[in-house]
Design a protein around this motif. Structure first.
Motif, PDB file in Angstrom:
ATOM      1  N   ALA A   1     -13.334  37.845 -28.318  1.00 29.10           N
ATOM      2  CA  ALA A   1     -13.451  37.030 -27.101  1.00 29.10           C
ATOM      3  C   ALA A   1     -13.802  37.952 -25.940  1.00 29.10           C
ATOM      4  CB  ALA A   1     -12.143  36.300 -26.829  1.00 29.10           C
TER       5      ALA A   1
ATOM      6  N   TYR B   1     -15.923  39.861 -34.558  1.00 30.73           N
ATOM      7  CA  TYR B   1     -15.782  38.876 -33.485  1.00 30.73           C
ATOM      8  C   TYR B   1     -14.788  39.356 -32.429  1.00 30.73           C
ATOM      9  CZ  TYR B   1     -17.726  35.640 -36.978  1.00 30.73           C
ATOM     10  OH  TYR B   1     -18.515  35.017 -37.923  1.00 30.73           O
TER      11      TYR B   1
ATOM     12  N   ARG C   1     -15.521  33.256 -24.233  1.00 33.26           N
ATOM     13  CA  ARG C   1     -16.403  32.888 -25.354  1.00 33.26           C
ATOM     14  C   ARG C   1     -16.434  34.026 -26.371  1.00 33.26           C
ATOM     15  NH1 ARG C   1     -21.815  30.778 -22.753  1.00 33.26           N
ATOM     16  NH2 ARG C   1     -21.301  32.373 -21.238  1.00 33.26           N
ATOM     17  N   ILE C   2     -16.763  33.679 -27.609  1.00 37.01           N
ATOM     18  CA  ILE C   2     -16.681  34.618 -28.721  1.00 37.01           C
ATOM     19  C   ILE C   2     -18.035  35.286 -28.970  1.00 37.01           C
ATOM     20  CG2 ILE C   2     -16.146  34.888 -31.181  1.00 37.01           C
ATOM     21  CD1 ILE C   2     -13.728  34.070 -29.454  1.00 37.01           C
TER      22      ILE C   2
ATOM     23  N   ARG D   1     -20.225  37.486 -31.510  1.00 40.64           N
ATOM     24  CA  ARG D   1     -20.342  37.893 -32.908  1.00 40.64           C
ATOM     25  C   ARG D   1     -21.336  39.050 -32.978  1.00 40.64           C
ATOM     26  NH1 ARG D   1     -23.131  34.512 -37.810  1.00 40.64           N
ATOM     27  NH2 ARG D   1     -21.649  32.916 -37.180  1.00 40.64           N
TER      28      ARG D   1
ATOM     29  N   ASP E   1     -21.154  33.107 -30.295  1.00 43.65           N
ATOM     30  CA  ASP E   1     -21.002  32.182 -31.422  1.00 43.65           C
ATOM     31  C   ASP E   1     -20.138  31.012 -30.976  1.00 43.65           C
ATOM     32  OD1 ASP E   1     -20.461  30.857 -33.791  1.00 43.65           O
ATOM     33  OD2 ASP E   1     -20.316  32.712 -34.953  1.00 43.65           O
ATOM     34  N   ARG E   2     -20.780  29.933 -30.599  1.00 42.36           N
ATOM     35  CA  ARG E   2     -20.058  28.774 -30.071  1.00 42.36           C
ATOM     36  C   ARG E   2     -19.166  28.101 -31.115  1.00 42.36           C
ATOM     37  NH1 ARG E   2     -22.592  29.500 -25.781  1.00 42.36           N
ATOM     38  NH2 ARG E   2     -24.615  28.998 -25.005  1.00 42.36           N
ATOM     39  N   GLY E   3     -19.467  28.271 -32.385  1.00 42.88           N
ATOM     40  CA  GLY E   3     -18.677  27.638 -33.437  1.00 42.88           C
ATOM     41  C   GLY E   3     -17.595  28.519 -34.028  1.00 42.88           C
ATOM     42  N   ALA E   4     -17.479  29.757 -33.537  1.00 43.75           N
ATOM     43  CA  ALA E   4     -16.521  30.702 -34.125  1.00 43.75           C
ATOM     44  C   ALA E   4     -15.087  30.293 -33.796  1.00 43.75           C
ATOM     45  CB  ALA E   4     -16.787  32.108 -33.611  1.00 43.75           C
ATOM     46  N   ARG E   5     -14.244  30.340 -34.801  1.00 45.36           N
ATOM     47  CA  ARG E   5     -12.813  30.083 -34.650  1.00 45.36           C
ATOM     48  C   ARG E   5     -12.064  31.154 -35.415  1.00 45.36           C
ATOM     49  NH1 ARG E   5     -14.952  27.600 -31.500  1.00 45.36           N
ATOM     50  NH2 ARG E   5     -15.003  25.372 -31.089  1.00 45.36           N
ATOM     51  N   LYS E   6     -11.095  31.752 -34.756  1.00 42.78           N
ATOM     52  CA  LYS E   6     -10.308  32.810 -35.395  1.00 42.78           C
ATOM     53  C   LYS E   6      -9.559  32.226 -36.591  1.00 42.78           C
ATOM     54  CE  LYS E   6      -7.252  36.584 -34.264  1.00 42.78           C
ATOM     55  NZ  LYS E   6      -6.563  37.285 -33.166  1.00 42.78           N
TER      56      LYS E   6
ATOM     57  N   ALA F   1      -6.779  31.424 -39.267  1.00 44.43           N
ATOM     58  CA  ALA F   1      -5.313  31.305 -39.091  1.00 44.43           C
ATOM     59  C   ALA F   1      -4.578  32.325 -39.927  1.00 44.43           C
ATOM     60  CB  ALA F   1      -4.864  29.909 -39.476  1.00 44.43           C
TER      61      ALA F   1
END
Length: 85
Positions: free
Chosen positions: A50, A48, A57-58, A60, A78-83, A85
């Motif tokens: 940005a 992934y 936007r991310i 993938r 990937d609209r649902g991708a979150r890095k 933590a």
């Protein structure tokens, strides 16, 4: 030396359809912000990154890294991708 990138027919098709710049794919493969295993198998990895040109936007990229190359299987925003933590 960086391994060559090899694109599957599917990857080439979706890159063209989704207007994904090959430079974005390469940057994501070579310097991902994070990586996750793909549920399809232990050798398949999701990478992934940005993309500033896409307002952060991310992207993938799904790939398999072998000893002599990195095979690109697919790529998409990937609209649902979150890095993690």
């Amino acid at each position: 030396m960086d391994k060559p990138l090899r694109y599957s027919l599917h990857a080439e098709t979706v890159m063209r359809e989704r207007k994904l710049d090959p430079a974005w794919i390469e940057a994501t493969v070579r310097a991902p912000e994070w990586r996750l295993s793909d549920p399809s198998g232990p050798e398949v990895e999701r990478r992934y990154r940005a993309i500033e040109a896409l307002d952060g936007r991310i992207l993938r990229v799904v790939c398999v890294e072998a000893s002599d190359e990195v095979r690109i299987i697919s790529a998409f925003i990937d609209r649902g991708a979150r890095k993690p933590a």
